[in-house]
Design a protein around this motif. Structure first.
Motif, PDB file in Angstrom:
ATOM      1  N   GLN A  44      42.050  19.656  -6.634  1.00 34.89           N
ATOM      2  CA  GLN A  44      43.027  18.796  -5.987  1.00 34.89           C
ATOM      3  C   GLN A  44      42.643  17.336  -6.180  1.00 34.89           C
ATOM      4  OE1 GLN A  44      45.776  19.928  -4.654  1.00 34.89           O
ATOM      5  NE2 GLN A  44      45.280  22.108  -4.669  1.00 34.89           N
ATOM      6  N   ASN A  45      43.615  16.454  -5.909  1.00 32.31           N
ATOM      7  CA  ASN A  45      43.379  15.006  -5.902  1.00 32.31           C
ATOM      8  C   ASN A  45      42.940  14.465  -7.257  1.00 32.31           C
ATOM      9  OD1 ASN A  45      43.951  14.926  -3.094  1.00 32.31           O
ATOM     10  ND2 ASN A  45      41.835  15.491  -2.653  1.00 32.31           N
ATOM     11  N   THR A  46      43.656  14.864  -8.307  1.00 36.37           N
ATOM     12  CA  THR A  46      43.421  14.237  -9.598  1.00 36.37           C
ATOM     13  C   THR A  46      44.282  12.986  -9.713  1.00 36.37           C
ATOM     14  OG1 THR A  46      45.099  15.653 -10.599  1.00 36.37           O
ATOM     15  CG2 THR A  46      42.827  16.412 -10.721  1.00 36.37           C
ATOM     16  N   ALA A  47      43.954  12.128 -10.667  1.00 37.38           N
ATOM     17  CA  ALA A  47      44.675  10.876 -10.833  1.00 37.38           C
ATOM     18  C   ALA A  47      46.140  11.133 -11.156  1.00 37.38           C
ATOM     19  CB  ALA A  47      44.028  10.044 -11.940  1.00 37.38           C
ATOM     20  N   CYS A  64      47.918  14.076 -16.926  1.00 39.44           N
ATOM     21  CA  CYS A  64      46.683  14.554 -17.533  1.00 39.44           C
ATOM     22  C   CYS A  64      45.738  15.218 -16.538  1.00 39.44           C
ATOM     23  CB  CYS A  64      45.962  13.391 -18.224  1.00 39.44           C
ATOM     24  SG  CYS A  64      46.721  12.901 -19.784  1.00 39.44           S
ATOM     25  N   ARG A  65      46.071  15.173 -15.255  1.00 38.75           N
ATOM     26  CA  ARG A  65      45.225  15.794 -14.237  1.00 38.75           C
ATOM     27  C   ARG A  65      43.775  15.321 -14.348  1.00 38.75           C
ATOM     28  NH1 ARG A  65      48.129  19.333 -10.431  1.00 38.75           N
ATOM     29  NH2 ARG A  65      50.231  18.860 -11.126  1.00 38.75           N
ATOM     30  N   ARG A  66      43.601  14.013 -14.390  1.00 38.89           N
ATOM     31  CA  ARG A  66      42.271  13.444 -14.590  1.00 38.89           C
ATOM     32  C   ARG A  66      41.500  13.336 -13.273  1.00 38.89           C
ATOM     33  NH1 ARG A  66      44.359   8.949 -19.005  1.00 38.89           N
ATOM     34  NH2 ARG A  66      44.107  10.304 -20.818  1.00 38.89           N
ATOM     35  N   ALA A  67      40.490  14.163 -13.117  1.00 37.50           N
ATOM     36  CA  ALA A  67      39.591  14.108 -11.965  1.00 37.50           C
ATOM     37  C   ALA A  67      38.433  13.191 -12.337  1.00 37.50           C
ATOM     38  CB  ALA A  67      39.102  15.498 -11.597  1.00 37.50           C
ATOM     39  N   ASP A  68      38.694  11.887 -12.303  1.00 37.32           N
ATOM     40  CA  ASP A  68      37.735  10.914 -12.818  1.00 37.32           C
ATOM     41  C   ASP A  68      36.787  10.383 -11.760  1.00 37.32           C
ATOM     42  OD1 ASP A  68      39.433   9.363 -11.336  1.00 37.32           O
ATOM     43  OD2 ASP A  68      40.026   8.033 -12.976  1.00 37.32           O
ATOM     44  N   GLY A  69      36.930  10.852 -10.518  1.00 40.08           N
ATOM     45  CA  GLY A  69      35.994  10.469  -9.467  1.00 40.08           C
ATOM     46  C   GLY A  69      36.166   9.072  -8.931  1.00 40.08           C
ATOM     47  N   GLU A  71      38.532   6.007  -6.888  1.00 39.35           N
ATOM     48  CA  GLU A  71      39.614   5.705  -5.950  1.00 39.35           C
ATOM     49  C   GLU A  71      40.107   6.943  -5.212  1.00 39.35           C
ATOM     50  OE1 GLU A  71      42.594   3.745  -8.223  1.00 39.35           O
ATOM     51  OE2 GLU A  71      41.300   2.073  -8.772  1.00 39.35           O
ATOM     52  N   GLY A  72      39.182   7.756  -4.743  1.00 44.91           N
ATOM     53  CA  GLY A  72      39.554   8.933  -3.983  1.00 44.91           C
ATOM     54  C   GLY A  72      39.915  10.146  -4.806  1.00 44.91           C
ATOM     55  N   ASN A  73      39.889  10.017  -6.122  1.00 40.14           N
ATOM     56  CA  ASN A  73      40.176  11.164  -6.980  1.00 40.14           C
ATOM     57  C   ASN A  73      38.997  12.145  -6.980  1.00 40.14           C
ATOM     58  OD1 ASN A  73      42.674  10.106  -7.836  1.00 40.14           O
ATOM     59  ND2 ASN A  73      41.661   8.890  -9.432  1.00 40.14           N
ATOM     60  N   ALA A  74      39.316  13.411  -7.238  1.00 33.79           N
ATOM     61  CA  ALA A  74      38.271  14.424  -7.372  1.00 33.79           C
ATOM     62  C   ALA A  74      37.428  14.151  -8.621  1.00 33.79           C
ATOM     63  CB  ALA A  74      38.898  15.812  -7.452  1.00 33.79           C
ATOM     64  N   SER A  75      36.346  14.899  -8.778  1.00 30.35           N
ATOM     65  CA  SER A  75      35.436  14.695  -9.909  1.00 30.35           C
ATOM     66  C   SER A  75      35.327  15.958 -10.745  1.00 30.35           C
ATOM     67  CB  SER A  75      34.031  14.313  -9.417  1.00 30.35           C
ATOM     68  OG  SER A  75      34.039  13.042  -8.801  1.00 30.35           O
ATOM     69  N   SER A  76      35.582  15.821 -12.035  1.00 31.14           N
ATOM     70  CA  SER A  76      35.254  16.906 -12.959  1.00 31.14           C
ATOM     71  C   SER A  76      33.769  16.787 -13.291  1.00 31.14           C
ATOM     72  CB  SER A  76      36.112  16.822 -14.230  1.00 31.14           C
ATOM     73  OG  SER A  76      35.815  15.638 -14.948  1.00 31.14           O
ATOM     74  N   ASN A 329      37.055  25.579 -10.075  1.00 36.24           N
ATOM     75  CA  ASN A 329      37.292  24.892  -8.826  1.00 36.24           C
ATOM     76  C   ASN A 329      36.240  23.798  -8.688  1.00 36.24           C
ATOM     77  OD1 ASN A 329      34.903  26.185  -7.976  1.00 36.24           O
ATOM     78  ND2 ASN A 329      36.044  27.886  -7.055  1.00 36.24           N
ATOM     79  N   GLN A 330      36.232  23.099  -7.550  1.00 34.07           N
ATOM     80  CA  GLN A 330      35.299  21.983  -7.429  1.00 34.07           C
ATOM     81  C   GLN A 330      33.844  22.434  -7.528  1.00 34.07           C
ATOM     82  OE1 GLN A 330      36.380  18.475  -7.087  1.00 34.07           O
ATOM     83  NE2 GLN A 330      34.360  18.567  -8.031  1.00 34.07           N
ATOM     84  N   SER A 331      33.551  23.612  -7.023  1.00 28.47           N
ATOM     85  CA  SER A 331      32.170  24.114  -7.127  1.00 28.47           C
ATOM     86  C   SER A 331      31.770  24.303  -8.582  1.00 28.47           C
ATOM     87  CB  SER A 331      32.032  25.442  -6.374  1.00 28.47           C
ATOM     88  OG  SER A 331      32.222  25.265  -4.985  1.00 28.47           O
ATOM     89  N   GLY A 332      32.709  24.784  -9.412  1.00 33.63           N
ATOM     90  CA  GLY A 332      32.423  24.964 -10.831  1.00 33.63           C
ATOM     91  C   GLY A 332      32.169  23.655 -11.538  1.00 33.63           C
ATOM     92  N   TYR A 333      33.010  22.643 -11.244  1.00 32.43           N
ATOM     93  CA  TYR A 333      32.807  21.334 -11.865  1.00 32.43           C
ATOM     94  C   TYR A 333      31.512  20.686 -11.390  1.00 32.43           C
ATOM     95  CZ  TYR A 333      37.452  21.275 -13.976  1.00 32.43           C
ATOM     96  OH  TYR A 333      38.547  21.555 -14.753  1.00 32.43           O
TER      97      TYR A 333
END
Length: 436
Positions: A44-47, A64-69, A71-76, A329-333
């Motif tokens: 969740q919370n990708t750019a 692009c579903r970029r989880a770039d970490g 501004e509150g975005n998730a992190s890949s 999921n986030q645990s995997g990333y």
């Protein structure tokens, strides 16, 4: 007198201490390319599309579903690793261009986008995953599963994967550049060797390219939990898990293993090809660690603690979004990010960052006006001294001896330039460029 410019990069650690007049410590830059496994699909919370890709001429921008970490975005995995190693490895910035759905053909476009947006042409670290979409692996998985499996099993209709192991391997061979492209079996016009060559053009001497593989999305049937299937699926529960048939699991796992092996083969070839230019390629096999690591447990689909989504629907009818299915999921990333961080720590050193030195003049010791120098872990004045000695005694011929090290030319390259690449001793390298 013909003037020309020579750029020299020393890529090794010398024992001499940094001089008092040294410039501020240099830093590394990091470029993230690739497909959904790099972009962060699955969390969740990708750019938002417009956050990193401002619309031009009113055109719709790709999500692009970029989880770039930021501004509150998730992190890949890449931003996760970046936070872990940025300070100790002197990484000052991360440019994130990975995009869900990307195929190999789109990597040059991602590089072009990065160059335009960030004003950078070459990076010290490049990480990415690509290839799964080229061989249509998502379509293969979709063809293997579905609610249809349930009712077909009850009426003894054929179910499961239609593709054969040989057909799947043939697609992977195309991706690896071992076979010709067949359009109905392969998306795109480029293969991994071509893409790795393109990526190398935008890596600084002394830089590292790390190519990630893909996890096995489903657990080995021998490791399936006993109660992974609801008991009301009386017949199906005996031979399926998470809508995957037990008989199809060996094909899917063998396909992922073969894909990773072929990617690794091409990465090794790229490493050998570009080593003399000071650019290293590494393959990181995440199928074993973190997803099937004895120290952290097993975490594919059909385990007690999966780090990959099964069939997942995101949204409401009629706007159903299935792409998070079979992605981490986030645990995997997070776990993959830690593995990547450890990989970087094992290969990079903080004091091997390439620094630019002041322009060094050689007149009247030579006919050339100046050298442009950069070095890694070496005081600029010591580099200058070594260059003066080599230039005075040999003129940078195909071999020379400096500071007790035998140096030899190892390659020539680049468009419009003659590049002489010198390797000195075991670890030291000088990269010498001059215009004709």
């Amino acid at each position: 007198m013909r003037s020309f410019m020579v750029a020299v990069c020393v890529l090794s650690l010398l024992s001499a201490p940094e001089s008092a007049a040294a410039q501020p410590a240099p830093t590394r830059t990091w470029l993230v390319l690739g497909d959904s496994y790099s972009s962060g699909e699955g969390v969740q919370n990708t750019a938002t599309p417009s956050e990193h890709q401002p619309p031009e001429s009113g055109e719709r921008v790709r999500d692009c579903r970029r989880a770039d970490g930021t501004e509150g975005n998730a992190s890949s995995w890449a931003p996760t690793a970046y936070r872990m190693v940025a300070a100790e490895l002197r990484v000052s910035r991360m440019d994130f261009l990975a995009c869900t759905g990307a195929i190999s053909d789109e990597i040059p476009g991602q590089i072009a986008e990065a160059r335009k947006r960030f004003g950078v042409d070459k990076w010290d670290i490049v990480t990415f995953s690509v290839g799964g979409n080229n061989i249509r692996f998502a379509d293969i998985i979709k063809d293997c599963i579905g609610i249809r499996l349930t009712w077909r099993a009850f009426v003894d209709q054929p179910v499961g994967c239609k593709i054969t192991t040989d057909q799947l391997r043939a697609r992977v061979d195309v991706l690896a550049g071992r076979a010709g492209i067949t359009q109905d079996q392969y998306r795109g016009e480029t293969t991994l060797p071509q893409i790795y060559k393109k990526v190398a053009e935008h890596v600084k001497p002394g830089g590292h390219v790390i190519v990630l593989g893909y996890p096995n999305i489903i657990e080995d049937t021998a490791e399936w939990p006993l109660m992974s299937i609801p008991p009301w699926l009386v017949k199906v529960r005996k031979f399926s898990c998470g809508l995957f048939l037990r008989n199809d699991v060996p094909l899917l796992r063998a396909g992922a293993t073969y894909l990773n092996q072929r990617i690794q083969d091409v990465v090794r070839e790229a490493d050998l090809k570009h080593e003399d230019a000071g650019i290293r390629f590494d393959f990181l096999d995440i199928s074993q660690k973190p997803y099937e690591d004895p120290s952290t447990g097993r975490h594919s689909i059909c385990t007690d603690d999966p780090w990959l989504h099964g069939v997942k629907i995101d949204g409401e009818v009629p706007d159903l979004y299935f792409k998070k299915s079979f992605h981490p999921n986030q645990s995997g990333y997070d776990a993959t990010g830690k593995v990547l961080a450890d990989h970087l720590r094992a290969r990079l050193k903080a004091d091997e960052v390439v620094r630019s030195c002041p322009l060094v003049g050689f007149t009247p010791n030579s006919d050339d006006s100046a050298f442009e120098i950069s070095s890694a872990g070496v005081p600029c004045d010591e580099v200058e001294s070594m260059l003066r000695e080599a230039r005075r005694t040999t003129g940078f011929s195909n071999s020379f001896r400096v500071n007790g090290f035998d140096c030899r030319v190892t390659g020539v390259n680049t468009e419009g330039m003659i590049t002489r690449i010198f390797r000195c001793g075991k670890d030291r390298s000088w990269f010498t460029f001059h215009r004709e």
